[in-house]
Design a protein around this motif. Structure first.
Motif, mmCIF file in Angstrom:
data_model
loop_
_atom_site.group_PDB
_atom_site.id
_atom_site.type_symbol
_atom_site.label_atom_id
_atom_site.label_comp_id
_atom_site.label_asym_id
_atom_site.label_seq_id
_atom_site.Cartn_x
_atom_site.Cartn_y
_atom_site.Cartn_z
ATOM 1 N N ALA A 237 -3.112 -4.971 1.483
ATOM 2 C CA ALA A 237 -2.894 -6.417 1.601
ATOM 3 C C ALA A 237 -3.922 -7.060 2.528
ATOM 4 O O ALA A 237 -4.378 -8.182 2.279
ATOM 5 C CB ALA A 237 -1.480 -6.697 2.098
ATOM 6 N N LYS B 99 6.627 -12.346 1.179
ATOM 7 C CA LYS B 99 6.995 -11.967 2.551
ATOM 8 C C LYS B 99 6.032 -10.918 3.105
ATOM 9 O O LYS B 99 5.673 -10.957 4.284
ATOM 10 C CB LYS B 99 8.432 -11.449 2.579
ATOM 11 C CG LYS B 99 9.483 -12.539 2.401
ATOM 12 C CD LYS B 99 10.891 -11.973 2.433
ATOM 13 C CE LYS B 99 11.929 -13.072 2.291
ATOM 14 N NZ LYS B 99 13.314 -12.536 2.251
ATOM 15 N N LYS B 100 5.623 -9.978 2.254
ATOM 16 C CA LYS B 100 4.673 -8.955 2.713
ATOM 17 C C LYS B 100 3.343 -9.595 3.104
ATOM 18 O O LYS B 100 2.743 -9.244 4.127
ATOM 19 C CB LYS B 100 4.459 -7.912 1.617
ATOM 20 C CG LYS B 100 5.633 -6.954 1.423
ATOM 21 C CD LYS B 100 5.315 -5.932 0.351
ATOM 22 C CE LYS B 100 6.381 -4.831 0.307
ATOM 23 N NZ LYS B 100 7.699 -5.329 -0.052
ATOM 24 N N GLN C 163 4.169 1.150 -1.858
ATOM 25 C CA GLN C 163 5.342 1.518 -1.056
ATOM 26 C C GLN C 163 5.803 2.933 -1.408
ATOM 27 O O GLN C 163 6.174 3.717 -0.523
ATOM 28 C CB GLN C 163 6.477 0.527 -1.302
ATOM 29 C CG GLN C 163 6.319 -0.787 -0.560
ATOM 30 C CD GLN C 163 7.510 -1.702 -0.796
ATOM 31 O OE1 GLN C 163 7.683 -2.248 -1.879
ATOM 32 N NE2 GLN C 163 8.328 -1.859 0.208
ATOM 33 N N ALA D 104 1.984 -3.487 -5.371
ATOM 34 C CA ALA D 104 2.547 -3.405 -4.020
ATOM 35 C C ALA D 104 3.701 -2.409 -3.962
ATOM 36 O O ALA D 104 3.863 -1.677 -2.974
ATOM 37 C CB ALA D 104 3.015 -4.783 -3.562
ATOM 38 N N VAL E 102 0.605 -0.430 2.008
ATOM 39 C CA VAL E 102 0.786 -1.824 1.596
ATOM 40 C C VAL E 102 0.023 -2.743 2.540
ATOM 41 O O VAL E 102 -0.709 -3.640 2.110
ATOM 42 C CB VAL E 102 2.281 -2.200 1.559
ATOM 43 C CG1 VAL E 102 2.442 -3.686 1.241
ATOM 44 C CG2 VAL E 102 3.017 -1.365 0.522
ATOM 45 N N ARG E 103 0.179 -2.511 3.836
ATOM 46 C CA ARG E 103 -0.520 -3.344 4.823
ATOM 47 C C ARG E 103 -2.031 -3.194 4.687
ATOM 48 O O ARG E 103 -2.776 -4.184 4.734
ATOM 49 C CB ARG E 103 -0.069 -2.957 6.227
ATOM 50 C CG ARG E 103 -0.814 -3.677 7.340
ATOM 51 C CD ARG E 103 -0.177 -3.434 8.701
ATOM 52 N NE ARG E 103 -1.095 -3.778 9.770
ATOM 53 C CZ ARG E 103 -1.744 -2.890 10.531
ATOM 54 N NH1 ARG E 103 -1.539 -1.592 10.348
ATOM 55 N NH2 ARG E 103 -2.573 -3.282 11.470
ATOM 56 N N GLU F 41 0.187 3.356 6.159
ATOM 57 C CA GLU F 41 0.672 1.988 5.902
ATOM 58 C C GLU F 41 -0.136 1.400 4.751
ATOM 59 O O GLU F 41 -0.958 0.508 4.929
ATOM 60 C CB GLU F 41 0.530 1.134 7.165
ATOM 61 C CG GLU F 41 1.326 1.630 8.353
ATOM 62 C CD GLU F 41 1.061 0.784 9.588
ATOM 63 O OE1 GLU F 41 1.408 -0.408 9.578
ATOM 64 O OE2 GLU F 41 0.488 1.320 10.560
ATOM 65 N N ASP G 263 9.629 -11.084 -2.433
ATOM 66 C CA ASP G 263 9.336 -9.926 -1.590
ATOM 67 C C ASP G 263 7.836 -9.802 -1.331
ATOM 68 O O ASP G 263 7.403 -9.524 -0.207
ATOM 69 C CB ASP G 263 9.858 -8.657 -2.263
ATOM 70 C CG ASP G 263 9.622 -7.414 -1.416
ATOM 71 O OD1 ASP G 263 10.150 -7.366 -0.290
ATOM 72 O OD2 ASP G 263 8.914 -6.502 -1.875
#
Length: 723
Positions: free
Chosen positions: A611, A508-509, A258, A254, A607-608, A605, A505
């Motif tokens: 994920a 939360k993501k 970023q 992750a 990470v998004r 984006e 962290d």
């Protein structure tokens, strides 16, 4: 900046209608008109005021529950004021009570007030420890000075203990002990980024995955260097350091994503000032998931990481046939070709594809990766068919490292010499020419037949959409989601409980992505049915109710070893004319996810994007686990409510479920029979020509109740059952 009940309903009357009219959220302080303690200090008073405020705002003023943010109030715990001694733990527990009573509400705190009056270095530590415990209690939002915040995981154990003694009011005089330890200590503020040399700042943006100030510093750097020099200089230096940190186990997937987001933003800004003839490409990679395979997530991760390390990537997508790959190789002239695939059949398809590429005269180095692949399979089954450089890559960062070595002439010669030393061209050829030994057909004596046949509630086909995603997610294996997909190293749940900063962290993501899914981005659906079943040697026959002829027959391999297992062994013989039963299921969480993830990826984006795909895959698996638990209950042996989820993830229950493409039933072609019986197209699932399921985030399985059922690898003489 907030409302409260200090003056009764006055502020509510004035502000709440405006908030409702304009759709604003409200911060509500835990303060009322009580003359003795207007500001709530105890946990019970905080809860009482929150409940009263909640009722007024939602019922009288029509404020949406999600727009209410409670401030439980923070008081200085170390000034010596007797009124505030122990107030910190009251705030922590007040948060917990409010979140338990009003789960739709949010909470916010101004953290630093807790440490007022303490030495500066001590304030940083106390604020960090207080924030950690508040977050564990359910705190949603915090007002903090990030430069004055010590990472919880890096605080020495002794200092954590001193801080917790003060917060929880433990010991004879925790204030004196804490102040004495930190008196004269130097504040631990972070280095100020603006004081770093410009090149170091630019590299640091990439390493930290931060874009705050990036564009301004890029513009400053362009006063002394061309955009291409900046990309190949400080920015690539930052990405190289990201790779080093990942390989040293200091960064997780992750965080790498970023960094890739920051690199993407930097390059996108610089490209506006570059000439068309400028090229910052270090080489071209042609990337594809092999024919018949719909799995996209691993390939896309490679795409993101490689493309943001200076390479041009031509991503052909999924289910790429050899002829399409050959045509693309001839058109794009790649420096390297990358093949991806998940299942055993995909590994076999890679060998076929390698042979087709060789026959077409393609000789670019070939990188291969996927869950079913191994270095040995690559050397003995794929490399002999290609007759050029073939390298197995265990993950995306290993792929990047290999790509870098291939693009460096000296490193490439060294790599190819190493591969030549370990090449085993004769092994695959010899095995291919050997006739396969006859497969045993006799039921294993290790599986009992004196087990009662449990009844089933019905033989109807069921279709359902999960109404509560959080219930399904409670069956997500955190080690798979956070460890396998997102790269967290170690035991995630234990690290999270211990306050590991990276674990917090990462959670939360994922929570942000979960909220997007709750808001409509994800739909979890299932179709399942019980069937009457009989076995005959290595055949499993399923019947419509009361019919003599089977509706379909599955054939499974058997272990080539004495008394070897085959899946049909787990079906009990008829008893008093009654048949045993097997359940079939399909679960999916993939509708629209690939498209949503692709849009996020295109927008940088990363990470998004990643994920979303990872959560969808594990949601489909979780839905299968969730449904399997219900099937066990329907069979009459429900799980004990006290059974921890970890035990379920380890299959510590009666019976097992088996999916095509895995070691006990590797033949994907039989998936077609399951589809004919269940018709999962009704829940948006289709079968490809290679017998894989679309969308990718889909699970199918045959479910057996037999208490002797175990997981095992079939058709391999030297392998026995594996739990």
């Amino acid at each position: 900046n907030s409302i409260n009940l200090e003056d009764g309903l006055e502020k509510f009357e004035r502000v709440a209608p405006l908030a409702r009219a304009y759709g604003a959220a409200l911060v509500v302080g835990c303060i009322d008109e009580d003359k003795e303690q207007a500001q709530a200090i105890t946990r019970q008073r905080k809860l009482e005021i929150a409940l009263r405020s909640w009722q007024l705002l939602t019922e009288r003023y029509g404020i949406r529950p999600g727009d209410i943010i409670f401030d439980p109030l923070v008081f200085p715990c170390a000034t010596g004021d007797a009124n505030y001694r122990g107030s910190a733990v009251e705030t922590i527990e007040g948060i917990r009570l409010i979140k338990e009573a009003l789960p739709d509400a949010k909470t916010v705190l101004g953290i630093s007030n807790v440490s007022f009056g303490l030495p500066e270095a001590g304030r940083e530590v106390l604020n960090s420890v207080f924030l950690y415990h508040c977050t564990k209690a359910g705190l949603d939002l915090a007002i903090v000075n990030a430069e004055k915040l010590e990472r919880y995981a890096s605080i020495p154990e002794e200092e954590r203990r001193l801080a917790e003694d003060l917060l929880y009011d433990r010991g004879q005089d925790p204030i004196a002990a804490f102040a004495a330890h930190f008196r004269g200590a130097t504040a631990r503020s972070k280095p100020i980024a603006a004081e770093l040399p410009l090149d170091d700042r630019l590299a640091n943006y990439i390493i930290e995955g931060s874009r705050d100030g990036l564009v301004a510093d890029l513009d400053l750097k362009m006063q002394e260097a061309a955009p291409l020099e900046i990309i190949n200089g400080p920015l690539m230096k930052g990405m190289d350091e990201v790779g080093r940190l990942f390989n040293a186990n200091e960064l997780i997937v992750a965080e790498v994503l970023q960094s890739a987001e920051a690199m993407k933003a930097a390059v996108s800004h610089l490209e506006r000032f570059m000439e068309k003839s400028d090229s910052h490409s270090r080489g071209r990679l042609l990337l594809a998931t092999v024919k018949g395979d719909v799995h996209d997530i691993g390939k896309n991760l490679v795409d993101i990481i490689v493309s943001n390390n200076g390479y041009e990537v031509v991503n052909l997508g999924i289910k790429v046939a050899p002829e399409a790959l050959i045509e693309a190789a001839q058109r794009h002239r790649p420096d390297v070709i990358g093949l991806s695939g998940l299942l055993v059949k995909s590994a076999q398809q890679m060998a076929i594809t390698a042979g087709d590429l060789h026959d077409a005269g393609v000789d670019a180095p070939l990188l291969v990766g996927g869950a079913a692949l191994s270095d040995k399979f690559t050397r003995t089954r794929i490399a002999p068919r290609y007759d050029a450089t073939v390298v197995y890559c265990k993950d995306a960062m290993n792929g990047l490292d290999t790509l870098n070595r291939l693009m460096n002439p000296d490193a490439r010669r060294e790599l190819e010499a190493t591969l030549a030393e370990h090449r085993e061209p004769g092994e695959a050829v010899a095995r291919a020419g050997e006739p396969a030994p006859a497969e045993p057909q006799v039921r294993s004596s290790r599986v009992r037949v004196d087990v009662e046949i449990p009844p089933v509630p019905d033989l109807e086909r069921h279709v359902e959409e999960a109404r509560d995603l959080d219930e399904v997610w409670s069956y997500v294996n955190p080690q798979m989601l956070y460890g396998r997909h997102l790269g967290f190293r170690g035991r995630f749940s234990e690290a999270l409980a211990a306050g590991d900063v990276k674990a917090i962290d990462l959670e939360k993501k994922i929570e942000a992505v979960k909220q997007e899914c709750r808001d409509g981005a994800m739909h979890v659906r299932a179709v399942w049915r019980f069937f009457e079943a009989e076995s005959d040697g290595n055949e499993l026959r399923l019947f419509e109710p009361g019919e003599a002829a089977p509706a379909t027959t599955f054939r499974f391999p058997r272990q080539r070893r004495p008394d070897g297992l085959s899946i049909p062994d787990f079906v009990l013989p008829r008893r008093d004319g009654a048949r045993d039963h097997v359940a079939l299921l399909v679960t999916t969480a993939g509708e629209g996810i690939a498209e949503l993830a692709a849009r996020a990826k295109a927008a940088g984006e990363y990470v998004r994007s990643y994920a979303l795909q990872a959560l969808a895959l594990e949601s489909a698996e979780a839905a299968a686990e969730w449904l399997h638990a219900r099937l066990r209950a329907a069979w009459g042996f429900a799980d004990d409510p006290s059974t921890p989820r970890k035990a379920l993830f380890q299959a510590q229950y009666r019976g097992k479920r088996y999916s095509f493409g895995y070691p006990a039933c590797p033949e994907l072609e039989q998936q077609a029979k399951l589809f004919q019986l269940l018709r999962p197209d009704e829940i948006g699932v289709n079968l490809t020509e290679g017998f894989m399921m679309e969308p990718e985030a889909t699970v199918s399985a045959l479910v057996f109740h037999h208490p002797d059922a175990v997981y095992f690898s079939a058709g391999v003489e030297e392998e026995g059952p594996t739990e």
